[in-house]
Enzyme design. Sequence first.
Site, PDB file in Angstrom:
ATOM      1  N   GLY A 139      -9.881 -31.633 169.065  1.00 51.60           N
ATOM      2  CA  GLY A 139      -8.612 -31.614 168.337  1.00 51.60           C
ATOM      3  C   GLY A 139      -8.771 -32.086 166.900  1.00 51.60           C
ATOM      4  N   ASP A 140      -7.653 -32.481 166.282  1.00 50.89           N
ATOM      5  CA  ASP A 140      -7.694 -32.807 164.854  1.00 50.89           C
ATOM      6  C   ASP A 140      -8.602 -33.996 164.539  1.00 50.89           C
ATOM      7  OD1 ASP A 140      -5.906 -34.514 166.109  1.00 50.89           O
ATOM      8  OD2 ASP A 140      -4.503 -34.579 164.420  1.00 50.89           O
TER       9      ASP A 140
ATOM     10  N   HIS B 237      20.967 -28.296 190.127  1.00 49.00           N
ATOM     11  CA  HIS B 237      19.737 -28.935 189.665  1.00 49.00           C
ATOM     12  C   HIS B 237      19.856 -29.261 188.177  1.00 49.00           C
ATOM     13  CE1 HIS B 237      19.186 -24.826 188.286  1.00 49.00           C
ATOM     14  NE2 HIS B 237      18.504 -25.383 187.314  1.00 49.00           N
TER      15      HIS B 237
ATOM     16  N   ARG C  19      15.598 -39.059 188.699  1.00 50.10           N
ATOM     17  CA  ARG C  19      14.221 -39.392 189.065  1.00 50.10           C
ATOM     18  C   ARG C  19      13.305 -39.011 187.904  1.00 50.10           C
ATOM     19  NH1 ARG C  19      16.419 -41.643 192.580  1.00 50.10           N
ATOM     20  NH2 ARG C  19      15.970 -41.689 194.829  1.00 50.10           N
TER      21      ARG C  19
ATOM     22  N   GLY D   5      12.831 -22.824 182.514  1.00 51.69           N
ATOM     23  CA  GLY D   5      14.298 -22.837 182.505  1.00 51.69           C
ATOM     24  C   GLY D   5      14.878 -24.248 182.492  1.00 51.69           C
TER      25      GLY D   5
ATOM     26  N   ASP E  11      -2.645 -30.116 173.480  1.00 52.92           N
ATOM     27  CA  ASP E  11      -1.451 -30.441 172.690  1.00 52.92           C
ATOM     28  C   ASP E  11      -0.947 -29.307 171.796  1.00 52.92           C
ATOM     29  OD1 ASP E  11      -1.524 -32.910 173.834  1.00 52.92           O
ATOM     30  OD2 ASP E  11      -2.065 -34.017 172.028  1.00 52.92           O
TER      31      ASP E  11
ATOM     32  N   ARG F  92     -14.057 -40.555 173.140  1.00 50.45           N
ATOM     33  CA  ARG F  92     -13.462 -40.944 171.860  1.00 50.45           C
ATOM     34  C   ARG F  92     -14.392 -42.033 171.331  1.00 50.45           C
ATOM     35  NH1 ARG F  92      -8.378 -38.308 172.112  1.00 50.45           N
ATOM     36  NH2 ARG F  92      -7.553 -38.189 174.220  1.00 50.45           N
TER      37      ARG F  92
ATOM     38  N   ARG G 234      12.260 -28.552 190.726  1.00 49.40           N
ATOM     39  CA  ARG G 234      13.554 -27.868 190.760  1.00 49.40           C
ATOM     40  C   ARG G 234      14.071 -27.776 192.209  1.00 49.40           C
ATOM     41  NH1 ARG G 234      16.374 -23.528 187.810  1.00 49.40           N
ATOM     42  NH2 ARG G 234      14.815 -23.483 186.175  1.00 49.40           N
TER      43      ARG G 234
ATOM     44  N   ARG H  13       1.438 -36.183 172.051  1.00 49.08           N
ATOM     45  CA  ARG H  13       1.727 -37.434 171.348  1.00 49.08           C
ATOM     46  C   ARG H  13       2.635 -37.215 170.145  1.00 49.08           C
ATOM     47  NH1 ARG H  13      -4.217 -39.660 170.695  1.00 49.08           N
ATOM     48  NH2 ARG H  13      -4.527 -37.440 170.892  1.00 49.08           N
TER      49      ARG H  13
ATOM     50  N   ASP I 136      -1.554 -28.882 168.702  1.00 52.50           N
ATOM     51  CA  ASP I 136      -1.008 -29.591 167.541  1.00 52.50           C
ATOM     52  C   ASP I 136      -1.718 -29.274 166.230  1.00 52.50           C
ATOM     53  OD1 ASP I 136      -3.357 -30.824 168.288  1.00 52.50           O
ATOM     54  OD2 ASP I 136      -2.574 -32.862 168.272  1.00 52.50           O
TER      55      ASP I 136
ATOM     56  N   GLY J 284      -9.794 -35.515 173.766  1.00 50.17           N
ATOM     57  CA  GLY J 284      -9.354 -35.233 175.134  1.00 50.17           C
ATOM     58  C   GLY J 284      -9.934 -33.912 175.612  1.00 50.17           C
TER      59      GLY J 284
ATOM     60  N   THR K 269      -7.636 -28.469 172.671  1.00 57.47           N
ATOM     61  CA  THR K 269      -6.727 -29.572 173.031  1.00 57.47           C
ATOM     62  C   THR K 269      -5.496 -28.978 173.688  1.00 57.47           C
ATOM     63  OG1 THR K 269      -5.201 -31.245 172.162  1.00 57.47           O
ATOM     64  CG2 THR K 269      -5.924 -29.587 170.597  1.00 57.47           C
TER      65      THR K 269
HETATM   66  N1  LIG Z   1     -11.339 -39.930 160.473  1.00 58.19           N
HETATM   67  C1  LIG Z   1     -12.365 -39.713 161.313  1.00 58.19           C
HETATM   68  N2  LIG Z   1     -13.633 -39.708 160.859  1.00 58.19           N
HETATM   69  C2  LIG Z   1     -14.679 -39.503 161.678  1.00 58.19           C
HETATM   70  N3  LIG Z   1     -14.538 -39.242 162.999  1.00 58.19           N
HETATM   71  C3  LIG Z   1     -13.307 -39.226 163.510  1.00 58.19           C
HETATM   72  C4  LIG Z   1     -12.160 -39.447 162.701  1.00 58.19           C
HETATM   73  N4  LIG Z   1     -11.071 -39.351 163.500  1.00 58.19           N
HETATM   74  C5  LIG Z   1     -11.524 -39.101 164.730  1.00 58.19           C
HETATM   75  N5  LIG Z   1     -12.867 -39.012 164.754  1.00 58.19           N
HETATM   76  C6  LIG Z   1     -13.742 -38.788 165.912  1.00 58.19           C
HETATM   77  O1  LIG Z   1     -13.201 -37.793 166.760  1.00 58.19           O
HETATM   78  C7  LIG Z   1     -12.966 -38.350 168.054  1.00 58.19           C
HETATM   79  C8  LIG Z   1     -11.820 -37.635 168.716  1.00 58.19           C
HETATM   80  O2  LIG Z   1     -10.645 -37.852 167.979  1.00 58.19           O
HETATM   81  P1  LIG Z   1      -9.245 -38.064 168.744  1.00 58.19           P
HETATM   82  O3  LIG Z   1      -9.393 -39.161 169.744  1.00 58.19           O
HETATM   83  O4  LIG Z   1      -8.205 -38.204 167.714  1.00 58.19           O
HETATM   84  O5  LIG Z   1      -9.092 -36.739 169.618  1.00 58.19           O
HETATM   85  P2  LIG Z   1      -8.773 -35.240 169.163  1.00 58.19           P
HETATM   86  O6  LIG Z   1     -10.007 -34.579 168.728  1.00 58.19           O
HETATM   87  O7  LIG Z   1      -7.644 -35.276 168.172  1.00 58.19           O
HETATM   88  O8  LIG Z   1      -8.349 -34.590 170.530  1.00 58.19           O
HETATM   89  P3  LIG Z   1      -6.948 -34.681 171.339  1.00 58.19           P
HETATM   90  O9  LIG Z   1      -5.914 -34.000 170.506  1.00 58.19           O
HETATM   91  O10 LIG Z   1      -7.253 -33.939 172.565  1.00 58.19           O
HETATM   92  O11 LIG Z   1      -6.665 -36.133 171.555  1.00 58.19           O
HETATM   93  C9  LIG Z   1     -12.770 -39.833 167.796  1.00 58.19           C
HETATM   94  O12 LIG Z   1     -12.971 -40.632 168.924  1.00 58.19           O
HETATM   95  C10 LIG Z   1     -13.833 -40.080 166.736  1.00 58.19           C
HETATM   96  O13 LIG Z   1     -15.109 -40.161 167.323  1.00 58.19           O
HETATM   97  O1  LIG Z   2      -7.690 -39.345 177.474  1.00 50.22           O
HETATM   98  P1  LIG Z   2      -6.601 -40.208 177.000  1.00 50.22           P
HETATM   99  O2  LIG Z   2      -7.091 -41.221 176.035  1.00 50.22           O
HETATM  100  O3  LIG Z   2      -5.777 -40.776 178.100  1.00 50.22           O
HETATM  101  O4  LIG Z   2      -5.676 -39.260 176.128  1.00 50.22           O
HETATM  102  C1  LIG Z   2      -4.340 -38.962 176.314  1.00 50.22           C
HETATM  103  C2  LIG Z   2      -3.884 -38.107 175.170  1.00 50.22           C
HETATM  104  O5  LIG Z   2      -4.697 -36.959 175.066  1.00 50.22           O
HETATM  105  C3  LIG Z   2      -3.893 -35.813 174.930  1.00 50.22           C
HETATM  106  O6  LIG Z   2      -3.794 -35.248 176.177  1.00 50.22           O
HETATM  107  C4  LIG Z   2      -4.548 -34.793 174.089  1.00 50.22           C
HETATM  108  O7  LIG Z   2      -5.709 -34.353 174.729  1.00 50.22           O
HETATM  109  C5  LIG Z   2      -2.544 -36.343 174.508  1.00 50.22           C
HETATM  110  O8  LIG Z   2      -1.471 -35.505 174.767  1.00 50.22           O
HETATM  111  C6  LIG Z   2      -2.487 -37.635 175.263  1.00 50.22           C
HETATM  112  O9  LIG Z   2      -1.645 -38.553 174.645  1.00 50.22           O
END
Ligand SMILES: Nc1ncnc2c1ncn2[C@@H]1O[C@H](COP(=O)(O)OP(=O)(O)OP(=O)(O)O)[C@@H](O)[C@H]1O
Ligand SMILES: O=P(O)(O)OC[C@H]1O[C@](O)(CO)[C@@H](O)[C@@H]1O
Length: 319
Positions: A102-103, A215, A243, A185, A127, A72, A154, A171, A129, A11, A125
Amino acid sequence: MNTIGVLTSGGDAPGMNAAIRAVVRMGRNLGLKVMGIRRGYNGLINGEISEMDRSSVADIIQRGGTILHTARCEEFKTEEGVNKAVNIIKVFGIEGLVVIGGDGSFMGARALCEKGLPSVGVPGTIDNDLAYTDYTIGFDTAINTVLDAINKLRDTSTSHERVSIVEVMGRHCGDLALYAGIAGGGESIIVPEVEFNVDDVCKTILEGKLRGKHHNIIIIAEGVGHANELSSAIKNITGLDTRVTILGHIQRGGSPTAFDRILASRLGARAVELLYDEKGSRVVGVKGNDVIDADINEALKMKKDIDHDLLKLARVLSK
Ligand SMILES: Nc1ncnc2c1ncn2[C@@H]1O[C@H](COP(=O)(O)OP(=O)(O)OP(=O)(O)O)[C@@H](O)[C@H]1O
Ligand SMILES: O=P(O)(O)OC[C@H]1O[C@](O)(CO)[C@@H](O)[C@@H]1O
């Protein structure tokens, strides 16, 4: 090392452009050739790669998104996909790689390290995370975006004396909900890491009403899910009008805050310095006010938990 590459993956996050700028300019400063790879790991597989010079990153520090685009890429999760990328990397003479993401993106970087390509992960990212670093690039900007929405919600929540349920991204990680909830708050903060009980949420709402509150803001992380069901349950139990607002991808855009720009500049530059010093298989981050680096495997093994003290504080302060 003569040539490095840089890509953004997963992302997008505000501040990724500031990180790319830092990678390119620090790289050039050290005499390295810097190659920009477009569309994340897709670009590595398809050879969407071209050289970046100092002026190619001019006028981007203030821009959200990523000029390299992101994706991705499912194919890269396979051995075949990684092998294709390794061949392309050789064609372009890339000897080290900076991965901003991200991870999941870091897992991709680790796969390349295992194939012998020194790679360094820069946490980008919204997140927040990743356990090894206090903050990820984009998180601060996203908090401020959520905060702006909470402030507005608010107003209307007060006017109509309604309960406003705000779903924010995250997530598996409730940091965005927690930090925005504290700063805004919020009356209740619901995160994936901690089980919640609808009756407790309703009790907080009704106690607030008795004290004269007009609120009610409930912040829920998307990883918990069911914001609409929660809304119906609150309406049924309390009799109050509710809402739901799902903030969605608005949280991923916008001009990065000063905090994110500075963090991105520092982390992007450090990532290049590590590659220059022949240190691959690393990730960079921040602890306190210090830039740190860690082994990519160790970093990916670390489990992130919510800050329970901050969560307790939020509960005390919202009463
Ligand atoms: N186990 C893995 N081995 C190789 N490549 C990976 C693996 N996991 C993820 N990737 C690559 O990294 C890309 C990004 O991973 P992911 O969609 O989990 O987002 P992210 O880096 O965790 O970012 P965000 O937290 O913003 O979603 C994947 O689409 C894939 O190309
Ligand atoms: O771009 P996409 O696939 O809609 O990703 C949404 C996800 O990406 C994140 O924003 C992380 O970048 C998550 O919090 C969310 O679930």
